[in-house]
Design a protein around this motif. Structure first.
Motif, mmCIF file in Angstrom:
data_model
loop_
_atom_site.group_PDB
_atom_site.id
_atom_site.type_symbol
_atom_site.label_atom_id
_atom_site.label_comp_id
_atom_site.label_asym_id
_atom_site.label_seq_id
_atom_site.Cartn_x
_atom_site.Cartn_y
_atom_site.Cartn_z
ATOM 1 N N PRO A 52 0.826 -1.211 0.000
ATOM 2 C CA PRO A 52 0.000 0.000 0.000
ATOM 3 C C PRO A 52 0.864 1.266 0.000
ATOM 4 C CG PRO A 52 -0.733 -1.547 1.684
ATOM 5 C CD PRO A 52 0.563 -2.061 1.156
ATOM 6 N N SER A 53 0.330 2.322 -0.584
ATOM 7 C CA SER A 53 0.997 3.615 -0.546
ATOM 8 C C SER A 53 1.038 4.114 0.892
ATOM 9 C CB SER A 53 0.228 4.629 -1.408
ATOM 10 O OG SER A 53 -1.025 4.925 -0.796
ATOM 11 N N VAL A 54 1.806 5.142 1.136
ATOM 12 C CA VAL A 54 1.897 5.709 2.483
ATOM 13 C C VAL A 54 0.517 6.165 2.960
ATOM 14 C CG1 VAL A 54 2.888 7.566 3.874
ATOM 15 C CG2 VAL A 54 4.308 6.374 2.205
ATOM 16 N N ASP A 55 -0.249 6.807 2.089
ATOM 17 C CA ASP A 55 -1.597 7.250 2.460
ATOM 18 C C ASP A 55 -2.487 6.064 2.835
ATOM 19 O OD1 ASP A 55 -1.063 9.941 2.107
ATOM 20 O OD2 ASP A 55 -1.753 9.955 0.028
ATOM 21 N N HIS A 56 -2.384 4.983 2.053
ATOM 22 C CA HIS A 56 -3.195 3.808 2.352
ATOM 23 C C HIS A 56 -2.711 3.118 3.625
ATOM 24 C CE1 HIS A 56 -4.543 3.673 -2.092
ATOM 25 N NE2 HIS A 56 -5.421 4.309 -1.347
ATOM 26 N N LEU A 57 -1.408 3.083 3.841
ATOM 27 C CA LEU A 57 -0.885 2.516 5.085
ATOM 28 C C LEU A 57 -1.413 3.292 6.291
ATOM 29 C CD1 LEU A 57 2.812 1.738 4.123
ATOM 30 C CD2 LEU A 57 1.071 0.065 4.789
ATOM 31 N N TYR A 58 -1.441 4.602 6.163
ATOM 32 C CA TYR A 58 -1.950 5.442 7.258
ATOM 33 C C TYR A 58 -3.423 5.121 7.537
ATOM 34 C CZ TYR A 58 -3.376 9.495 9.954
ATOM 35 O OH TYR A 58 -3.897 10.303 10.931
ATOM 36 N N ALA A 59 -4.216 5.049 6.473
ATOM 37 C CA ALA A 59 -5.641 4.751 6.636
ATOM 38 C C ALA A 59 -5.839 3.346 7.206
ATOM 39 C CB ALA A 59 -6.360 4.892 5.294
ATOM 40 N N LEU A 60 -5.053 2.375 6.738
ATOM 41 C CA LEU A 60 -5.165 1.009 7.246
ATOM 42 C C LEU A 60 -4.754 0.925 8.712
ATOM 43 C CD1 LEU A 60 -3.797 -0.962 4.170
ATOM 44 C CD2 LEU A 60 -6.165 -0.950 5.015
ATOM 45 N N SER A 61 -3.775 1.728 9.099
ATOM 46 C CA SER A 61 -3.357 1.717 10.505
ATOM 47 C C SER A 61 -4.507 2.169 11.400
ATOM 48 C CB SER A 61 -2.120 2.590 10.721
ATOM 49 O OG SER A 61 -2.437 3.964 10.683
ATOM 50 N N ARG A 62 -5.303 3.107 10.924
ATOM 51 C CA ARG A 62 -6.474 3.563 11.688
ATOM 52 C C ARG A 62 -7.551 2.482 11.705
ATOM 53 N NH1 ARG A 62 -6.273 9.113 11.928
ATOM 54 N NH2 ARG A 62 -6.770 9.226 14.097
ATOM 55 N N LEU A 63 -7.741 1.827 10.563
ATOM 56 C CA LEU A 63 -8.750 0.776 10.462
ATOM 57 C C LEU A 63 -8.413 -0.410 11.375
ATOM 58 C CD1 LEU A 63 -11.271 -0.416 8.994
ATOM 59 C CD2 LEU A 63 -9.671 -1.319 7.273
ATOM 60 N N PHE A 64 -7.133 -0.802 11.401
ATOM 61 C CA PHE A 64 -6.696 -1.961 12.180
ATOM 62 C C PHE A 64 -6.293 -1.600 13.613
ATOM 63 C CE2 PHE A 64 -5.042 -3.623 7.872
ATOM 64 C CZ PHE A 64 -6.263 -4.197 7.567
ATOM 65 N N HIS A 65 -6.246 -0.312 13.936
ATOM 66 C CA HIS A 65 -5.851 0.160 15.272
ATOM 67 C C HIS A 65 -4.430 -0.278 15.638
ATOM 68 C CE1 HIS A 65 -10.010 1.330 15.821
ATOM 69 N NE2 HIS A 65 -10.355 0.108 15.448
ATOM 70 N N VAL A 66 -3.511 -0.117 14.675
ATOM 71 C CA VAL A 66 -2.093 -0.424 14.895
ATOM 72 C C VAL A 66 -1.258 0.708 14.312
ATOM 73 C CG1 VAL A 66 -2.428 -2.935 14.836
ATOM 74 C CG2 VAL A 66 -1.845 -1.727 12.728
ATOM 75 N N ASN A 67 0.016 0.744 14.657
ATOM 76 C CA ASN A 67 0.938 1.692 14.043
ATOM 77 C C ASN A 67 1.300 1.216 12.645
ATOM 78 O OD1 ASN A 67 1.196 3.329 16.365
ATOM 79 N ND2 ASN A 67 2.649 1.868 17.224
ATOM 80 N N ILE A 68 1.675 2.132 11.788
ATOM 81 C CA ILE A 68 2.093 1.763 10.436
ATOM 82 C C ILE A 68 3.232 0.751 10.493
ATOM 83 C CG2 ILE A 68 3.198 2.592 8.316
ATOM 84 C CD1 ILE A 68 1.563 5.170 8.603
ATOM 85 N N ASP A 69 4.196 0.990 11.370
ATOM 86 C CA ASP A 69 5.329 0.073 11.486
ATOM 87 C C ASP A 69 4.895 -1.350 11.814
ATOM 88 O OD1 ASP A 69 7.159 2.006 10.892
ATOM 89 O OD2 ASP A 69 7.874 2.278 12.942
ATOM 90 N N ASP A 70 3.784 -1.493 12.504
ATOM 91 C CA ASP A 70 3.312 -2.819 12.889
ATOM 92 C C ASP A 70 2.681 -3.580 11.729
ATOM 93 O OD1 ASP A 70 4.167 -2.439 15.513
ATOM 94 O OD2 ASP A 70 2.284 -1.464 16.060
ATOM 95 N N MET A 71 2.438 -2.919 10.619
ATOM 96 C CA MET A 71 1.908 -3.587 9.434
ATOM 97 C C MET A 71 3.022 -4.025 8.496
ATOM 98 S SD MET A 71 -1.470 -1.428 8.388
ATOM 99 C CE MET A 71 -0.672 0.169 8.366
ATOM 100 N N LEU A 72 4.181 -3.442 8.650
ATOM 101 C CA LEU A 72 5.277 -3.688 7.715
ATOM 102 C C LEU A 72 6.269 -4.702 8.249
ATOM 103 C CD1 LEU A 72 5.987 0.022 6.755
ATOM 104 C CD2 LEU A 72 4.665 -1.660 5.445
ATOM 105 N N MET A 73 6.767 -5.520 7.359
ATOM 106 C CA MET A 73 7.818 -6.469 7.691
ATOM 107 C C MET A 73 9.015 -6.106 6.813
ATOM 108 S SD MET A 73 6.515 -8.565 9.931
ATOM 109 C CE MET A 73 7.537 -10.014 9.884
ATOM 110 N N GLY A 74 10.185 -6.078 7.427
ATOM 111 C CA GLY A 74 11.377 -5.733 6.668
ATOM 112 C C GLY A 74 12.553 -6.620 6.989
ATOM 113 N N ASN A 75 13.321 -6.941 5.996
ATOM 114 C CA ASN A 75 14.537 -7.745 6.170
ATOM 115 C C ASN A 75 14.300 -8.975 7.048
ATOM 116 O OD1 ASN A 75 15.689 -5.706 4.719
ATOM 117 N ND2 ASN A 75 17.019 -4.979 6.334
ATOM 118 N N GLY A 76 13.128 -9.593 6.913
ATOM 119 C CA GLY A 76 12.838 -10.806 7.658
ATOM 120 C C GLY A 76 12.446 -10.596 9.105
ATOM 121 N N ASP A 77 12.235 -9.347 9.533
ATOM 122 C CA ASP A 77 11.874 -9.092 10.921
ATOM 123 C C ASP A 77 10.807 -8.017 10.970
ATOM 124 O OD1 ASP A 77 11.894 -9.341 13.645
ATOM 125 O OD2 ASP A 77 13.852 -8.425 13.940
#
Length: 102
Positions: A52-77
């Motif tokens: 998702p784009s940054v705007d969509h990540l922001y909206a999804l974070s509100r929908l899921f009640h989590v931080n944006i960082d909590d939706m993303l996985m990076g470098n296997g962690d």
């Protein structure tokens, strides 16, 4: 110089699927919430083709009640620096796997 952090699309897709499952949401629900013209966009996120784009990540974070960082996985962690969130997500992922097996 260390490795530059990158978002892992496939692992992020798994995280989005899990968040949707926890919130009892279908791709069509996410499409409607975001006002997307096509549900295929959500499916591409869930297949790890796109993220998702940054705007969509922001909206999804509100929908899921989590931080944006909590939706993303990076470098296997998990990207989030919050140990509490890491532990919570690992627990919920384990619980979901056990529930699916039963």
């Amino acid at each position: 110089m260390g490795n530059i952090p990158v978002i892992n699309k496939n692992e992020t897709a798994k995280r989005l699927k899990l968040l949707m499952k926890w919130n009892d949401l279908q791709p069509k629900d996410v499409q409607m919430y975001l006002g997307l013209a096509c549900v295929q966009t959500v499916y591409r996120w869930l297949e790890g083709i796109n993220i998702p784009s940054v705007d969509h990540l922001y909206a999804l974070s509100r929908l899921f009640h989590v931080n944006i960082d909590d939706m993303l996985m990076g470098n296997g962690d998990i990207v989030s620096t919050s140990n509490r969130n890491k532990t919570s997500f690992r627990f919920m992922m384990y619980y979901t796997k056990l529930k699916d097996v039963a």
